[in-house]
Enzyme design. Sequence first.
Site, PDB file in Angstrom:
ATOM      1  N   CYS A 114       0.819  -1.226   0.000  1.00 38.89           N
ATOM      2  CA  CYS A 114       0.000   0.000   0.000  1.00 38.89           C
ATOM      3  C   CYS A 114       0.846   1.266   0.000  1.00 38.89           C
ATOM      4  O   CYS A 114       0.353   2.345  -0.341  1.00 38.89           O
ATOM      5  CB  CYS A 114      -0.952   0.016   1.182  1.00 38.89           C
ATOM      6  SG  CYS A 114      -2.222  -1.245   1.044  1.00 38.89           S
ATOM      7  N   HIS A 250      -3.295   7.588   1.876  1.00 36.97           N
ATOM      8  CA  HIS A 250      -3.677   6.261   1.390  1.00 36.97           C
ATOM      9  C   HIS A 250      -5.086   5.982   1.911  1.00 36.97           C
ATOM     10  O   HIS A 250      -5.399   6.238   3.077  1.00 36.97           O
ATOM     11  CB  HIS A 250      -2.689   5.218   1.911  1.00 36.97           C
ATOM     12  CG  HIS A 250      -3.132   3.810   1.661  1.00 36.97           C
ATOM     13  ND1 HIS A 250      -3.592   3.396   0.434  1.00 36.97           N
ATOM     14  CD2 HIS A 250      -3.195   2.729   2.483  1.00 36.97           C
ATOM     15  CE1 HIS A 250      -3.916   2.117   0.513  1.00 36.97           C
ATOM     16  NE2 HIS A 250      -3.688   1.692   1.743  1.00 36.97           N
ATOM     17  N   ASN A 280      -9.986   0.082  -0.452  1.00 39.15           N
ATOM     18  CA  ASN A 280      -8.526   0.150  -0.403  1.00 39.15           C
ATOM     19  C   ASN A 280      -7.969  -0.438  -1.701  1.00 39.15           C
ATOM     20  O   ASN A 280      -8.048  -1.650  -1.916  1.00 39.15           O
ATOM     21  CB  ASN A 280      -8.030  -0.648   0.816  1.00 39.15           C
ATOM     22  CG  ASN A 280      -6.516  -0.601   0.971  1.00 39.15           C
ATOM     23  OD1 ASN A 280      -5.809  -0.182   0.062  1.00 39.15           O
ATOM     24  ND2 ASN A 280      -6.046  -1.043   2.125  1.00 39.15           N
TER      25      ASN A 280
HETATM   26  N1  ACO Z   1     -18.479  -7.866   9.031  1.00 37.03           N
HETATM   27  C1  ACO Z   1     -18.846  -8.033  10.307  1.00 37.03           C
HETATM   28  N2  ACO Z   1     -17.965  -8.269  11.294  1.00 37.03           N
HETATM   29  C2  ACO Z   1     -16.672  -8.338  10.969  1.00 37.03           C
HETATM   30  C3  ACO Z   1     -16.212  -8.165   9.651  1.00 37.03           C
HETATM   31  C4  ACO Z   1     -17.174  -7.930   8.657  1.00 37.03           C
HETATM   32  N3  ACO Z   1     -16.853  -7.729   7.363  1.00 37.03           N
HETATM   33  N4  ACO Z   1     -14.874  -8.265   9.648  1.00 37.03           N
HETATM   34  C5  ACO Z   1     -14.485  -8.497  10.902  1.00 37.03           C
HETATM   35  N5  ACO Z   1     -15.570  -8.547  11.712  1.00 37.03           N
HETATM   36  C6  ACO Z   1     -15.615  -8.786  13.155  1.00 37.03           C
HETATM   37  C7  ACO Z   1     -14.408  -9.523  13.674  1.00 37.03           C
HETATM   38  O1  ACO Z   1     -14.579 -10.902  13.486  1.00 37.03           O
HETATM   39  C8  ACO Z   1     -14.400  -9.145  15.126  1.00 37.03           C
HETATM   40  O2  ACO Z   1     -15.331  -9.923  15.794  1.00 37.03           O
HETATM   41  P1  ACO Z   1     -14.991 -10.525  17.258  1.00 37.03           P
HETATM   42  O3  ACO Z   1     -14.806  -9.318  18.116  1.00 37.03           O
HETATM   43  O4  ACO Z   1     -16.195 -11.341  17.547  1.00 37.03           O
HETATM   44  O5  ACO Z   1     -13.727 -11.324  17.066  1.00 37.03           O
HETATM   45  C9  ACO Z   1     -14.950  -7.704  15.125  1.00 37.03           C
HETATM   46  O6  ACO Z   1     -15.581  -7.536  13.838  1.00 37.03           O
HETATM   47  C10 ACO Z   1     -13.873  -6.629  15.305  1.00 37.03           C
HETATM   48  O7  ACO Z   1     -12.791  -6.907  14.438  1.00 37.03           O
HETATM   49  P2  ACO Z   1     -11.536  -5.973  14.379  1.00 37.03           P
HETATM   50  O8  ACO Z   1     -10.589  -6.505  13.342  1.00 37.03           O
HETATM   51  O9  ACO Z   1     -10.998  -5.734  15.753  1.00 37.03           O
HETATM   52  O10 ACO Z   1     -12.225  -4.628  13.838  1.00 37.03           O
HETATM   53  P3  ACO Z   1     -11.613  -3.200  13.635  1.00 37.03           P
HETATM   54  O11 ACO Z   1     -12.430  -2.193  14.289  1.00 37.03           O
HETATM   55  O12 ACO Z   1     -10.120  -3.176  13.882  1.00 37.03           O
HETATM   56  O13 ACO Z   1     -11.817  -2.959  12.046  1.00 37.03           O
HETATM   57  C11 ACO Z   1     -10.522  -3.123  10.013  1.00 37.03           C
HETATM   58  C12 ACO Z   1     -11.281  -3.874  11.130  1.00 37.03           C
HETATM   59  C13 ACO Z   1     -11.539  -2.326   9.216  1.00 37.03           C
HETATM   60  C14 ACO Z   1      -9.818  -4.159   9.144  1.00 37.03           C
HETATM   61  C15 ACO Z   1      -9.467  -2.179  10.611  1.00 37.03           C
HETATM   62  O14 ACO Z   1      -8.739  -2.858  11.600  1.00 37.03           O
HETATM   63  C16 ACO Z   1      -8.499  -1.595   9.601  1.00 37.03           C
HETATM   64  O15 ACO Z   1      -8.865  -0.847   8.729  1.00 37.03           O
HETATM   65  N6  ACO Z   1      -7.204  -1.914   9.744  1.00 37.03           N
HETATM   66  C17 ACO Z   1      -6.138  -1.340   8.941  1.00 37.03           C
HETATM   67  C18 ACO Z   1      -6.113  -1.906   7.566  1.00 37.03           C
HETATM   68  C19 ACO Z   1      -4.998  -1.243   6.820  1.00 37.03           C
HETATM   69  O16 ACO Z   1      -4.805  -0.027   6.864  1.00 37.03           O
HETATM   70  N7  ACO Z   1      -4.169  -2.011   6.146  1.00 37.03           N
HETATM   71  C20 ACO Z   1      -2.967  -1.433   5.573  1.00 37.03           C
HETATM   72  C21 ACO Z   1      -3.050  -1.236   4.178  1.00 37.03           C
HETATM   73  S1  ACO Z   1      -3.487  -2.677   3.331  1.00 37.03           S
HETATM   74  C22 ACO Z   1      -2.088  -3.246   2.471  1.00 37.03           C
HETATM   75  O17 ACO Z   1      -0.951  -2.864   2.659  1.00 37.03           O
HETATM   76  C23 ACO Z   1      -2.358  -4.330   1.502  1.00 37.03           C
END
Ligand code: ACO
Length: 323
Positions: A114, A250, A280
């Site tokens: 990314c 990004h 993304n």
């Molecule tokens: N629908 C419903 N629930 C979901 C989904 C979904 N699509 N995906 C995950 N959940 C659930 C999880 O299972 C978890 O449930 P649990 O508590 O029962 O285990 C709950 O939601 C919370 O999950 P988290 O991962 O803690 O959620 P968070 O608030 O952190 O959001 C997200 C997740 C959107 C992925 C976030 O963490 C994020 O954006 N992270 C950064 C991503 C990023 O910037 N990546 C870098 C660039 S990508 C690259 O380089 C290729």
Amino acid sequence: MTRRAVIRGVGHYLPERVVENAEFEKTLDTTDEWIKSRSGIERRHFAQDGDTTSSMATKAAEHALADAGLQISDIDAIVLATSTADLTFPSAATMVQHQLGMTHGFAFDIQAVCAGFIYALANANALVTSGQANRALVIGAETFSRIMDWSDRSTCVLFGDGAGALIIEAQEGNGTSADSGILATDLNSDGRYRELLYVDGGVSTGTTGYLRMQGNQVFRHAVAKLAATAHTSMERAGVTADEIDWIVPHQANIRIIQGTAKKMNLPMEKVIVTVQDHGNTSAASIPLALSVGKARGQIKPGDLLVTEAIGGGLAWGSVVMRW
Ligand code: ACO
């Protein structure tokens, strides 16, 4: 006098197929509300059969050339950021070179996930300012839909496909922060965090593999590292936050974008946001945001921009430029 790389043109391409969040409700235990509230994403574009990373990159490059009023014969170098090249080799960049009908100069890929476009722009800037090239096409293009595990709701709802391209050109400047073009860059990586975000395939496995991400762990690193790299670039450029017209981040998650802007003491009115429409798109997200930001009439000549990204590696960085 200082040799600068100034911005001559910008363009983008998005595949025709648009998929709204609600589509995922049919196959996964997820909701439009969860995706929107946790990531800010409402829809994304997905490549269709005829679309590849190189074909989308070529279309974005054609739009950038038209925007600049240039021909492909005017370009000496193509630097293409991608983690989803059509084949293991040759580079997607040489495929784009061929598709554009360019038989001179040189082309190569850069892989920093990314953060790829930031790395590509910093490297292309070095080529232009050192005299190795006079004009470079700097492209970010991805087909992340082809490395998604469609049964993993924690990743497959977050990514999209697309391409964006920027043309930079050598021009004399005064060596001050009032100059046009790229004023400063900052690159970082730390391979200790490999497990947070990777693809579980490649030449060592004989498979293409699927993206695996510990999203909440990546999130933990994102805001602090993005604000720090932006600060470093601004310091190198000799500019302060109150001089910045636009943050072009990004586009991974609206909460990361908001958190970084807050840490930089800048209001969301100064942030180009496209994550709701693109998801993304990895290395394509910043050039897409630059192109859309210009098309919307937000980014104007003379504006001071800071652009930043973090992704797999971890790899992260930023660029300060005057449009
Ligand atoms: N629908 C419903 N629930 C979901 C989904 C979904 N699509 N995906 C995950 N959940 C659930 C999880 O299972 C978890 O449930 P649990 O508590 O029962 O285990 C709950 O939601 C919370 O999950 P988290 O991962 O803690 O959620 P968070 O608030 O952190 O959001 C997200 C997740 C959107 C992925 C976030 O963490 C994020 O954006 N992270 C950064 C991503 C990023 O910037 N990546 C870098 C660039 S990508 C690259 O380089 C290729």
